[in-house]
Design a protein around this motif. Structure first.
Motif, PDB file in Angstrom:
ATOM      1  N   ASN A  51       0.845  -1.180   0.000  1.00  0.00           N
ATOM      2  CA  ASN A  51       0.000   0.000   0.000  1.00  0.00           C
ATOM      3  C   ASN A  51       0.890   1.242   0.000  1.00  0.00           C
ATOM      4  OD1 ASN A  51      -1.714   2.150   0.628  1.00  0.00           O
ATOM      5  ND2 ASN A  51      -3.044   0.868   1.881  1.00  0.00           N
ATOM      6  N   GLN A 100       0.306   4.446  -0.403  1.00  0.00           N
ATOM      7  CA  GLN A 100      -0.157   5.603   0.375  1.00  0.00           C
ATOM      8  C   GLN A 100       0.123   5.420   1.864  1.00  0.00           C
ATOM      9  OE1 GLN A 100      -1.230   8.512  -1.025  1.00  0.00           O
ATOM     10  NE2 GLN A 100      -0.920   9.236   1.049  1.00  0.00           N
ATOM     11  N   ASN A 148       3.837   5.917   2.384  1.00  0.00           N
ATOM     12  CA  ASN A 148       4.133   7.331   2.172  1.00  0.00           C
ATOM     13  C   ASN A 148       3.723   8.146   3.404  1.00  0.00           C
ATOM     14  OD1 ASN A 148       5.216   9.265   0.374  1.00  0.00           O
ATOM     15  ND2 ASN A 148       3.166   9.954  -0.139  1.00  0.00           N
ATOM     16  N   ASN A 149       2.552   7.870   3.929  1.00  0.00           N
ATOM     17  CA  ASN A 149       2.088   8.549   5.144  1.00  0.00           C
ATOM     18  C   ASN A 149       3.014   8.274   6.313  1.00  0.00           C
ATOM     19  OD1 ASN A 149      -0.099   9.483   3.702  1.00  0.00           O
ATOM     20  ND2 ASN A 149      -1.579   8.095   4.631  1.00  0.00           N
TER      21      ASN A 149
END
Length: 188
Positions: free
Chosen positions: A2, A4, A7-8
């Motif tokens: 995943n 995202q 990245n978060n």
């Protein structure tokens, strides 16, 4: 995988360690010692976690180049020697990743030059960082003869730029317009 979520994670972790309230070098000696004794330097703990997580990404690292170059640069510029030593090698890994995928690391190079200008203008960076950056990346490159010449050229380019940016930052407080103009010309 995943993207995202990862990245978060990276952005949140970098935001945590770069927040003003954790920049211990800005505190008085007494406050620094009190925080250090009670909590330690949390920036190092999180920085080491970022490093460890980076290396666990495997082939997915390429998804974060050049997007994570700026945040990682921001983290490595924190004036904490152990944090710098642990995290600067991430840059070499980024270069190696991009090189293995495309035969060059232009995206990485362009991004770090762009972000370095912004960070040094914001007051970050020093001579010690420049020396560590050079020695760590040069040492990493020795293990990969196929890329070592490119890395050495890149390090030389960044070192020259960083010297000029640090000179420019110093001279901006100078009264002499000639010195400021000379530094500006050198930087350009």
């Amino acid at each position: 995988f995943n993207l995202q979520l990862w990245n978060n994670y990276f952005h949140l972790a970098v935001a945590f360690i770069t927040q003003d309230s954790l920049q211990l070098e800005n505190f008085s000696h007494a406050k620094y010692n009190k925080i250090q004794n009670k909590y330690g330097d949390m920036r190092c703990l999180i920085g080491f976690a970022i490093r460890d997580m980076w290396y666990k990404l495997g082939q997915n690292k390429i998804c974060f180049i050049p997007g994570m170059v700026g945040p990682i640069l921001e983290m490595t510029l924190i004036p904490e020697v152990e944090l710098r030593k642990a995290t600067i090698p991430i840059f070499f890994d980024m270069m190696l990743c991009e090189y293995q995928r495309t035969g060059e690391f232009k995206k990485f190079e362009n991004e770090i030059i762009l972000k370095l200008d912004h960070e040094v203008e914001g007051g970050r960076g020093d001579e010690h960082y420049m020396q560590l950056f050079e020695s760590i990346l040069t040492e990493c490159a020795c293990q990969y003869p196929g890329i070592s010449n490119l890395v050495e050229s890149f390090v030389s380019l960044v070192k020259g730029l960083l010297e000029k940016l640090l000179d420019y930052r110093t001279v901006m407080n100078d009264e002499s317009k000639d010195n400021r103009m000379s530094c500006t010309v050198n930087l350009l």
